[in-house]
Design an enzyme around this catalytic site. Sequence first.
Site, PDB file in Angstrom:
ATOM      1  N   GLY A  62     -27.673 -24.236  22.740  1.00 50.04           N
ATOM      2  CA  GLY A  62     -27.556 -23.573  21.631  1.00 50.04           C
ATOM      3  C   GLY A  62     -26.293 -23.228  20.939  1.00 50.04           C
TER       4      GLY A  62
ATOM      5  N   GLY B 260     -23.329 -25.762  22.778  1.00 48.89           N
ATOM      6  CA  GLY B 260     -23.700 -26.343  24.037  1.00 48.89           C
ATOM      7  C   GLY B 260     -24.982 -27.019  23.816  1.00 48.89           C
TER       8      GLY B 260
ATOM      9  N   GLY C 128     -18.813 -20.833  20.143  1.00 50.70           N
ATOM     10  CA  GLY C 128     -19.420 -21.907  21.234  1.00 50.70           C
ATOM     11  C   GLY C 128     -20.594 -22.608  20.971  1.00 50.70           C
TER      12      GLY C 128
ATOM     13  N   ASP D 289     -26.522 -24.538  35.766  1.00 48.03           N
ATOM     14  CA  ASP D 289     -25.577 -25.179  35.273  1.00 48.03           C
ATOM     15  C   ASP D 289     -23.978 -24.543  35.527  1.00 48.03           C
ATOM     16  OD1 ASP D 289     -24.580 -27.083  33.217  1.00 48.03           O
ATOM     17  OD2 ASP D 289     -24.831 -25.946  31.464  1.00 48.03           O
TER      18      ASP D 289
ATOM     19  N   VAL E 241     -23.386 -19.984  19.846  1.00 50.69           N
ATOM     20  CA  VAL E 241     -23.070 -18.825  20.317  1.00 50.69           C
ATOM     21  C   VAL E 241     -21.964 -18.092  19.371  1.00 50.69           C
ATOM     22  CG1 VAL E 241     -21.889 -17.085  22.129  1.00 50.69           C
ATOM     23  CG2 VAL E 241     -23.042 -19.372  22.835  1.00 50.69           C
TER      24      VAL E 241
END
Length: 401
Positions: free
Chosen positions: A80, A77, A75, A194, A82
């Site tokens: 950062g 975003g 992931g 968020d 993941v």
Amino acid sequence: MASGVLAVLSGVAGICFGIRRRKLVRLREKFFEQNGGVLLKQKIQSQQCYKAMTLFNTEQLRKATNNYSQENVIGKGAYGVVYKGILSDKRVVAIKKSKLVDVTQAEQFINEVLILTQVIHRHVVKLLGCCLEEEVPVLVYEFISNNTLFHHIHHRLGGMNWLSWENRLRVATEAASALGYLHSETTMPIIHRDIKSSNILLDENYTTKISDFGASRLVPLDHEQVTTLIQGTLGYLDPEYFNSSQLTAKSDVYSFGVVLAELITGKKAIGVERTNEEKNLATYFVKSVKGNRLFEIVEPRLLRECTFEQLWAIGDLIKRCLSFAGDDRPTMKEVAMELEGLRKFTTHPWVQQQPYNDTRSLVHEVEQSDLYDVPLMYGANEWESYSGIIDMTLEEEDIPR
């Protein structure tokens, strides 16, 4: 002669390696202190309640992620990247490496890490520990294996066959209960800031897990709001917070209202391909409910699986969550209670009268059925949905009240 030269070269190489090693150790010590490691260590040693907090070192996490290999990325975003990692004890974890670091906020970061470590709720992703020996803090979470709610709503192939009305209500209720817990049952209230369908994960049993607290804020017990620069995701962002910079728990309620609208319409929060009236799902949904056009925008599948009363009830709940003024929105506790109440409603009589598979013809002419026989399989690339739709992030800096 040759052996003497080799001995000298070996000695020089050993000295160079030793110097380099010492520099690396000093650099990691510098990062550890800079990221608040000394403070964290003191708090862990002085308070038994923090025993569950693990301080990982750089070698452990580099080994777990194959030196942060791109193949391990699950992931990306605004805050950062993941990585999927496997620790030496065979535990599978999600390792989040931040993009930005603010050395002036080290103490606040440590306090938030300690509090999040104590968050124990079956529908919140568990923070296992962190590593502070890198330039930016690295957080280690439990690994959630079955992708995001965003994926299951919007990637139809293999992803929609389980999203019945009952399952949508269950996922929504589980997520709402977790947010209600964060807002009112933790040591210090936590505003997620968020909330979106890509930050709601599903485990192997399709149990809901709220994730990604990179933008979260703690609210002092004697305050109802925190003043910050705007941070969030376009389409989910509370308009009152956007206009005032006053962050409250009701900001999460608005964002969750958008997620609920996604769940029952199957539409994305922002649809660049849609008409101007339909582009923003939140405003379009509220207009549709006020204009008695709710049944025109919900997924056709739901028209055969639930009662009209249930649809009107959840439509009204979403409309209230999406109220422009925060004071007009329910609390997350109230949202969770209303959703739980909806789950107890009776089944639609149509469903009782004929088998589910036979009901597909009711909506076939309106939209292709959302039932598929394709098994649920996900590759690493599909985990890109961790990043959500459109991140609208300004550099974070809390404004003194």
